[in-house]
Design a protein around this motif. Structure first.
Motif, PDB file in Angstrom:
ATOM      1  N   ASN A   1       0.795  -1.219   0.000  1.00 15.47           N
ATOM      2  CA  ASN A   1       0.000   0.000   0.000  1.00 15.47           C
ATOM      3  C   ASN A   1       0.835   1.280   0.000  1.00 15.47           C
ATOM      4  OD1 ASN A   1      -1.712  -2.080   1.973  1.00 15.47           O
ATOM      5  ND2 ASN A   1      -2.940  -1.047   0.416  1.00 15.47           N
ATOM      6  N   HIS A   2       2.127   1.146   0.238  1.00  8.65           N
ATOM      7  CA  HIS A   2       2.988   2.323   0.391  1.00  8.65           C
ATOM      8  C   HIS A   2       4.260   2.138  -0.439  1.00  8.65           C
ATOM      9  CE1 HIS A   2       5.529   5.059   3.287  1.00  8.65           C
ATOM     10  NE2 HIS A   2       5.454   5.532   2.053  1.00  8.65           N
ATOM     11  N   ASN A   3       4.388   2.952  -1.463  1.00 11.09           N
ATOM     12  CA  ASN A   3       5.592   2.967  -2.301  1.00 11.09           C
ATOM     13  C   ASN A   3       6.143   4.383  -2.369  1.00 11.09           C
ATOM     14  OD1 ASN A   3       4.740   0.585  -4.991  1.00 11.09           O
ATOM     15  ND2 ASN A   3       4.944   0.277  -2.801  1.00 11.09           N
ATOM     16  N   SER A   4       7.463   4.493  -2.505  1.00  7.37           N
ATOM     17  CA  SER A   4       8.061   5.765  -2.909  1.00  7.37           C
ATOM     18  C   SER A   4       8.233   5.720  -4.421  1.00  7.37           C
ATOM     19  CB  SER A   4       9.401   5.995  -2.209  1.00  7.37           C
ATOM     20  OG  SER A   4      10.342   4.993  -2.577  1.00  7.37           O
TER      21      SER A   4
ATOM     22  N   GLN B   1       5.772  10.009  -1.919  1.00  6.76           N
ATOM     23  CA  GLN B   1       5.397   8.934  -1.009  1.00  6.76           C
ATOM     24  C   GLN B   1       3.929   8.603  -1.257  1.00  6.76           C
ATOM     25  OE1 GLN B   1       7.473   7.234   0.990  1.00  6.76           O
ATOM     26  NE2 GLN B   1       9.163   8.507   0.242  1.00  6.76           N
TER      27      GLN B   1
ATOM     28  N   THR C   1       1.165   6.674  -0.169  1.00  6.98           N
ATOM     29  CA  THR C   1       0.934   5.961   1.090  1.00  6.98           C
ATOM     30  C   THR C   1      -0.339   5.120   1.114  1.00  6.98           C
ATOM     31  OG1 THR C   1      -0.117   7.954   1.958  1.00  6.98           O
ATOM     32  CG2 THR C   1       2.222   7.645   2.454  1.00  6.98           C
ATOM     33  N   HIS C   2      -1.243   5.360   0.166  1.00  6.15           N
ATOM     34  CA  HIS C   2      -2.503   4.607   0.155  1.00  6.15           C
ATOM     35  C   HIS C   2      -2.825   4.219  -1.291  1.00  6.15           C
ATOM     36  CE1 HIS C   2      -2.632   6.764   3.973  1.00  6.15           C
ATOM     37  NE2 HIS C   2      -3.495   5.864   4.393  1.00  6.15           N
TER      38      HIS C   2
END
Length: 346
Positions: A252-255, A274, A276-277
């Motif tokens: 659910n969280h990638n940079s 970021q 985040t969702h």
């Protein structure tokens, strides 16, 4: 003058479980459409460019619905050819937190996998075209698809049309007796703009970066310089090599960021987002490619701005359900300019 971009490849019916349900939980699927090159075509149409998607579809109601879906987003389907028995399908289970997403393909013997060189009139397709885009997925499908793709690249080269490629190595697709390393180099040799990460370069082109340990969890943009330089040395037609920089904290969280090398300068995106969702990360790379093509055509000579647009566009794609990136130029430029608030617009 409106710029015409031609994309060639396979589009599939996508059947995804609702929400975050697993395959064995779900009693229903959400039906949409998608595929690497079609996703790029939709992005470009959203941005106001003339976008033409070329493929082979069967003559049945599912394929007709698929074609109507593309038209709904402004993509031209005038050069689609017909034949074969079926549309490819893929099933998607969306992951969450530490459980990754899963894809199951059902695309054997699809209409486009049975295409052959000579079936498409590329002179007609490329009339008034500025750009041609393909991915490494298409030549992985079948020998015929690889032959048709090479035919298109050679014709585009003859006509002075810019050719771009997303290397997109998919090991599970190369099943017809040849490896990516045997097929792809000849196609890449006719390509001007190449998108791919270090794994793509290694598995597709046999090119390995110097001193890059992707398992370390910390990869700098400069670490990709060596692989970009090697690609450009091996394939002198190539004018730019681009890499997306995805840090996967969890499902659910990638940079998200990117780099572009033009043979002299290594550009890094101004922002590292970021995300985040994540709503849907499928098609993230395609949305980057769509943004990049738009940026290179629109901000001619400003590679930094083109890269920034591509990264912002693909960041927004992660908030959109389905394969397609259904965002506008205004929304992308707003994020580029630093407004990531997500406030209600009214």
């Amino acid at each position: 003058m409106n710029k015409k971009v031609v994309c060639f490849g396979e589009i599939m019916l996508r059947l995804s479980t609702p929400g975050y349900q697993r395959f064995n939980q779900s009693s229903e699927f959400k039906a949409t459409y998608g595929g690497g090159e079609a996703n790029v075509a939709v992005s470009l149409a959203n941005y106001g460019l003339q976008s033409d998607f070329v493929t082979r579809l069967p003559k049945n109601d599912l394929a007709r619905a698929c074609e109507m879906d593309l038209k709904k987003y402004g993509v031209s389907t005038d050069n689609i050819i017909y034949g074969g028995d079926r549309l490819g399908i893929y099933f998607l289970e969306t992951g969450a937190v530490s459980r990754g997403s899963k894809v199951v393909y059902d695309r054997a013997n699809s209409a486009v996998s049975q295409i052959e060189a000579g079936m498409i009139d590329w002179d007609q397709v490329f009339e008034n075209a500025t750009w041609f885009h393909w991915t490494g997925i298409t030549p992985a499908i079948s020998q015929g698809a690889a032959d048709a793709c090479l035919e298109a690249i050679k014709k585009a080269n003859e006509k002075g049309i810019t050719v771009s490629c997303d290397l997109n190595f998919r090991k599970n697709l190369w099943k017809y007796g040849k490896t990516a390393g045997e097929v792809m180099p000849e196609l890449v040799a006719g390509t001007d703009i190449i998108l791919g990460n270090e794994e793509d370069a290694a598995m597709v082109l046999g090119i390995h970066p110097d001193g890059l340990d992707v398992t370390s969890g910390h990869v700098t943009a400069e670490a990709y310089l060596s692989v970009s330089q090697k690609i450009m040395k091996e394939y002198p037609r190539c004018k730019k090599v681009i890499t997306t920089l995805r840090g996967s904290i969890n499902a659910n969280h990638n940079s998200w960021a990117g780099v572009l090398y033009d043979g002299e300068t290594l550009f890094k995106s101004n922002n590292t987002y970021q995300i985040t969702h994540i709503v849907d990360r499928v098609g993230g790379g395609d949305s980057f490619m769509g943004g990049l093509i738009y940026g290179l055509l629109t901000y001619a000579g400003d590679d930094q701005k083109a890269l920034n647009f591509a990264v912002a566009a693909s960041c927004l794609k992660h908030t959109v359900f389905g394969d397609y990136n259904q965002v506008s130029v205004e929304e992308v430029e707003k994020l580029m300019d630093g407004d990531a608030s997500g406030r209600v617009s009214r």
